[in-house]
Write a protein that holds these residues in place. Structure first.
Motif, short mmCIF file in Angstrom:
data_model
loop_
_atom_site.label_atom_id
_atom_site.label_comp_id
_atom_site.label_asym_id
_atom_site.label_seq_id
_atom_site.Cartn_x
_atom_site.Cartn_y
_atom_site.Cartn_z
N LEU A 18 30.88 46.63 32.27
CA LEU A 18 29.75 45.96 32.93
C LEU A 18 29.26 44.79 32.08
O LEU A 18 28.98 43.71 32.60
CB LEU A 18 28.62 46.95 33.18
CG LEU A 18 28.92 48.09 34.18
CD1 LEU A 18 27.72 49.03 34.27
CD2 LEU A 18 29.26 47.53 35.54
N VAL A 19 29.17 45.02 30.78
CA VAL A 19 28.75 43.96 29.87
C VAL A 19 29.79 42.84 29.88
O VAL A 19 29.45 41.65 29.89
CB VAL A 19 28.56 44.51 28.44
CG1 VAL A 19 28.33 43.37 27.44
CG2 VAL A 19 27.39 45.48 28.40
N GLY A 20 31.07 43.22 29.88
CA GLY A 20 32.14 42.23 29.88
C GLY A 20 32.17 41.38 31.14
O GLY A 20 32.43 40.18 31.09
N VAL A 21 31.87 42.00 32.29
CA VAL A 21 31.79 41.23 33.55
C VAL A 21 30.64 40.24 33.49
O VAL A 21 30.76 39.08 33.89
CB VAL A 21 31.64 42.19 34.75
CG1 VAL A 21 31.33 41.40 36.02
CG2 VAL A 21 32.92 43.00 34.95
N ALA A 22 29.50 40.70 32.94
CA ALA A 22 28.32 39.83 32.84
C ALA A 22 28.57 38.65 31.90
O ALA A 22 28.10 37.54 32.14
CB ALA A 22 27.12 40.64 32.36
N SER A 23 29.34 38.89 30.85
CA SER A 23 29.59 37.83 29.86
C SER A 23 30.74 36.91 30.24
O SER A 23 30.93 35.86 29.63
CB SER A 23 29.88 38.45 28.50
OG SER A 23 31.13 39.14 28.52
N GLY A 24 31.51 37.32 31.25
CA GLY A 24 32.65 36.51 31.65
C GLY A 24 33.95 36.93 31.00
O GLY A 24 34.99 36.31 31.23
N GLU A 25 33.91 37.99 30.20
CA GLU A 25 35.14 38.48 29.57
C GLU A 25 36.06 39.11 30.61
O GLU A 25 37.29 38.99 30.53
CB GLU A 25 34.79 39.50 28.49
CG GLU A 25 36.01 40.06 27.77
CD GLU A 25 35.65 41.12 26.74
OE1 GLU A 25 36.57 41.66 26.10
OE2 GLU A 25 34.44 41.42 26.60
N TYR A 26 35.46 39.80 31.58
CA TYR A 26 36.21 40.40 32.67
C TYR A 26 35.72 39.83 33.99
O TYR A 26 34.59 39.35 34.10
CB TYR A 26 36.04 41.93 32.69
CG TYR A 26 36.58 42.62 31.46
CD1 TYR A 26 37.94 42.84 31.31
CD2 TYR A 26 35.72 43.04 30.45
CE1 TYR A 26 38.44 43.47 30.18
CE2 TYR A 26 36.21 43.67 29.32
CZ TYR A 26 37.57 43.88 29.19
OH TYR A 26 38.06 44.50 28.07
N ARG A 27 36.58 39.90 35.00
CA ARG A 27 36.18 39.47 36.34
C ARG A 27 36.59 40.54 37.35
O ARG A 27 37.54 41.30 37.12
CB ARG A 27 36.82 38.14 36.69
CG ARG A 27 38.33 38.18 36.83
CD ARG A 27 38.93 36.82 37.10
NE ARG A 27 40.37 36.81 36.91
CZ ARG A 27 41.06 35.76 36.48
NH1 ARG A 27 40.43 34.63 36.20
NH2 ARG A 27 42.37 35.84 36.34
N VAL A 28 35.86 40.56 38.44
CA VAL A 28 36.16 41.49 39.53
C VAL A 28 36.83 40.69 40.64
O VAL A 28 36.26 39.72 41.14
CB VAL A 28 34.88 42.17 40.05
CG1 VAL A 28 35.21 43.09 41.21
CG2 VAL A 28 34.19 42.94 38.93
N SER A 29 38.04 41.10 40.99
CA SER A 29 38.77 40.47 42.09
C SER A 29 39.06 41.54 43.12
O SER A 29 40.02 42.31 42.99
CB SER A 29 40.07 39.84 41.59
OG SER A 29 39.84 38.85 40.62
N GLY A 30 38.20 41.64 44.12
CA GLY A 30 38.36 42.70 45.10
C GLY A 30 38.19 44.05 44.45
O GLY A 30 37.13 44.38 43.93
N SER A 31 39.25 44.85 44.42
CA SER A 31 39.19 46.19 43.84
C SER A 31 39.69 46.25 42.41
O SER A 31 39.87 47.33 41.86
CB SER A 31 40.01 47.15 44.71
OG SER A 31 41.36 46.72 44.78
N ILE A 32 39.88 45.10 41.79
CA ILE A 32 40.46 45.06 40.44
C ILE A 32 39.47 44.48 39.43
O ILE A 32 38.75 43.53 39.73
CB ILE A 32 41.75 44.19 40.44
CG1 ILE A 32 42.89 44.96 41.11
CG2 ILE A 32 42.15 43.79 39.02
CD1 ILE A 32 44.13 44.14 41.28
N ILE A 33 39.44 45.07 38.24
CA ILE A 33 38.74 44.48 37.10
C ILE A 33 39.82 44.06 36.11
O ILE A 33 40.66 44.88 35.71
CB ILE A 33 37.77 45.46 36.43
CG1 ILE A 33 36.68 45.91 37.42
CG2 ILE A 33 37.10 44.81 35.22
CD1 ILE A 33 35.66 46.86 36.82
#
Length: 338
Positions: A18-33
């Motif tokens: 969750l922190v990584g998504v907020a920081s831009g380290e990870y992204r959510v593409s449909g059903s994938i992180i």
């Protein structure tokens, strides 16, 4: 089998992700992180009955539901669910009709999604009159009949989960939704051939819904190989149908020709066109990414020897967590290892 799947799935998204998504380290593409830098997939998301319940009241109601919960426990559960959905920024994606994982949406939510597409079609129907004269499938009554069939299929999906339902119900739904998806796809292609690139967009949405029901039905019937094939075909079709929906093409195709190019007024009018088309183009790309992600999720289920029907049943039975998380392999991210 469901017991082992229950142990594999996480009902709480790891905080580091969750922190990584907020920081831009990870992204959510449909059903994938996935990792933004490497593209590495770290896990798959699956919407649950709890998620569908939240969305059924609409995006504006999500925070309000947390305030109006009838007990402290429910209050905290709903607040936590809303926080996760907001952190991953998936609410608008799902409400637009694009599934997070394989759709297990109830009849009410599916009906809302279908109604949204019908509204889009109603908007463009007056402009289809000239084209429809030569294309039988574009007649208003034929379109209305197919949307009635789509709503009927959504009802049948819910009925097919009842204890008395048989394997035959699921295979019939799969066949009928396949035929219906082909009908919507044909309309989208015919409008593209007629150079009406925006008029075909609602029919692409309808194709996505019908073909998604086909995938779900194949999984529920225990036909995982057929579901994977259908999901892959769906991805390729959506990419092909969405090819004309490109921002540059749409904007420049109607660029003001009554003014000198590159003047401030010309640029201002061009900027307005960009803002008009951007939501449509963004929706098309999200739809394609979500379809590709769902196909990848089904491949991951096969790699981990997880039954598609078990996957759906666990998702349907989950009433607290809005999303389930399936880790890919073992990671050094705390909490991600199965």
């Amino acid at each position: 089998m469901i017991g082992s799947l229950t142990n594999t799935l996480l009902r709480k998204i790891p905080g580091q992700l969750l922190v990584g998504v907020a920081s831009g380290e990870y992204r959510v593409s449909g059903s994938i992180i996935q990792s933004v830098t490497s593209g590495r997939i770290v896990g798959h998301l699956q919407e649950t009955s709890a998620f569908s319940s939240l969305l059924s009241s609409g995006p504006m109601a999500l925070p309000q539901m947390a305030l109006e919960a009838v007990s402290v426990v429910q209050n905290e559960q709903i607040k936590a669910a809303v926080a996760v959905v907001q952190a991953l920024q998936v609410a608008n994606l799902a409400l637009s009709g694009i599934s997070i994982g394989v759709s297990i949406a109830g009849t009410a939510l599916l009906a809302r999604r279908i109604a949204r597409v019908e509204q889009k079609v109603d908007t463009i129907l007056p402009g289809l009159a000239a084209v429809a004269r030569g294309i039988e499938g574009l007649r208003a009554e034929r379109i209305a009949d197919d949307f009635t069939r789509l709503r009927t299929l959504a009802d049948q999906v819910e009925e097919a989960w009842l204890p008395s339902a048989t394997h035959a119900e699921w295979t019939a739904i799969a066949r009928d939704s396949h035929f219906l998806a082909d009908s919507f796809e044909r309309r989208a292609r015919e409008l593209n051939d007629a150079r009406d690139r925006l008029a075909n967009e609602p029919f692409i949405d309808a194709y996505a819904l019908a073909s998604g029901l086909r995938v779900t039905a194949r999984l529920a019937a225990g036909q995982d190989d057929m579901a994977r094939q259908a999901a892959t075909a769906r991805t390729y079709s959506l990419v092909a149908l969405g090819e004309p929906i490109r921002l540059g093409r749409l904007v420049l195709a109607g660029a003001p020709d009554d003014e000198i190019a590159a003047t401030p007024r010309w640029q201002e009018r061009l900027d307005h066109r960009i803002q008009d088309f951007l939501p449509i183009v963004t929706s098309a790309r999200e739809r394609e990414l979500a379809a590709a992600a769902s196909a990848e999720t089904l491949d991951e289920l096969a790699r981990q020897e997880i039954s598609g029907r078990d996957w759906l049943e666990v998702s349907r039975s989950e009433t607290n967590s809005p999303l389930l998380f399936l880790p890919v392999g073992r990671f050094d991210i705390q909490g991600c290892a199965p």
